[in-house]
Design an enzyme around this catalytic site. Structure first.
Site: not given
Length: 258
Positions: A113, A221, A223
């Site tokens: 990001c 994202h 993660e």
């Protein structure tokens, strides 16, 4: 007992009650620890007190995290405005230099990001702000909802470049990703290759051309709840494997973790 390499993650900064705080979201450190199987370590955003090369001597990989803040426009040749806010000047000063030195070392680098946008800026590219206001663009912002599950839910498909690094890792040419950003890449840096795009043409993933190790950025994202997402598991596993290979190549001492 196992032996885990160290992965650095730069901190965001924010002020509260007259004090400056450095912080990283739990989802980033958890993905590094639980999926990449490395030891996450925060790098404070205080370039005035850090010697970057000496610092990097202790690490085997770097994850550039996402953030609420945006890269300050003068770093890519534009004038700042209210549309670009909020900013984090301490992070900019640290991360832009950090990325430069990590690339020079061919150290594994995973940019997410804001980190994805930082990578493009460091390599000479520019950014486009408020994508939702640009004709022909979809709204890449997260839904306005209190439930984080809704905000980070899959939002749109991405088309993955055939034969690219991302296809090699994920083993497919299309997948669904979340979308939680207002800015995107405007002019791609010459040293980067497009790995994936959104339906409106916005670049969603890049790789560093001719990189000697893992050097990939994603606008989404991966993660978030990485252990529960097969694509995220593949990405962080590939990163973790590259980190271990880098540590072995440079003769890094084993670090015992009970």
């Amino acid at each position: 007992m196992s032996y885990l390499p160290l992965v650095g993650l730069p901190a965001d900064t924010h002020e509260s009650h007259g004090f400056l705080f450095h912080s990283i979201g739990d989802k980033y450190v958890r993905a590094v620890a639980e999926v990449a199987l490395c030891t996450p370590v925060m790098i404070p955003s205080m370039i005035d007190a850090l010697e970057i090369d000496s610092l990097l001597d202790h690490f085997d990989g770097i994850v550039m995290t996402g953030a609420v803040s945006n890269v300050h426009p003068p770093h890519y040749g534009e004038q700042p405005s209210a549309a670009h806010e909020p900013y984090d000047h301490a992070r900019d000063a640290t991360t832009l230099k950090l990325i430069e030195r990590v690339l020079a070392r061919a150290m594994p680098l995973f940019c997410i990001c804001r980190g994805f946008q930082e990578l493009n800026v460091v390599m000479g590219g520019t950014l486009e702000t408020e994508l939702q206001d640009v004709e022909g663009r979809i709204d890449h912002r997260a839904p306005k909802h209190e439930d984080v599950e809704v905000r980070y839910a899959p939002a749109h498909a991405i088309n993955i470049r055939p034969g690219g690094q991302l296809e090699k890792i994920l083993g497919k040419r299309e997948t669904m990703v979340n979308s939680i950003h207002r800015q995107g890449i405007k002019r791609l840096a010459k040293g980067l290759a497009v790995e994936a795009t959104a339906p409106d043409g916005i670049i969603e993933a890049v790789s560093v051309r001719d990189a000697r190790s893992f050097a990939i950025g994603t606008q989404w994202h991966p993660e978030y709840k990485a252990l529960n997402n097969p694509d995220s598991v593949k990405l962080f596993t590939a990163f973790g494997n590259a980190v271990r290979a880098y540590a072995k190549t440079r003769g890094a001492p084993a670090r015992a973790i009970a």
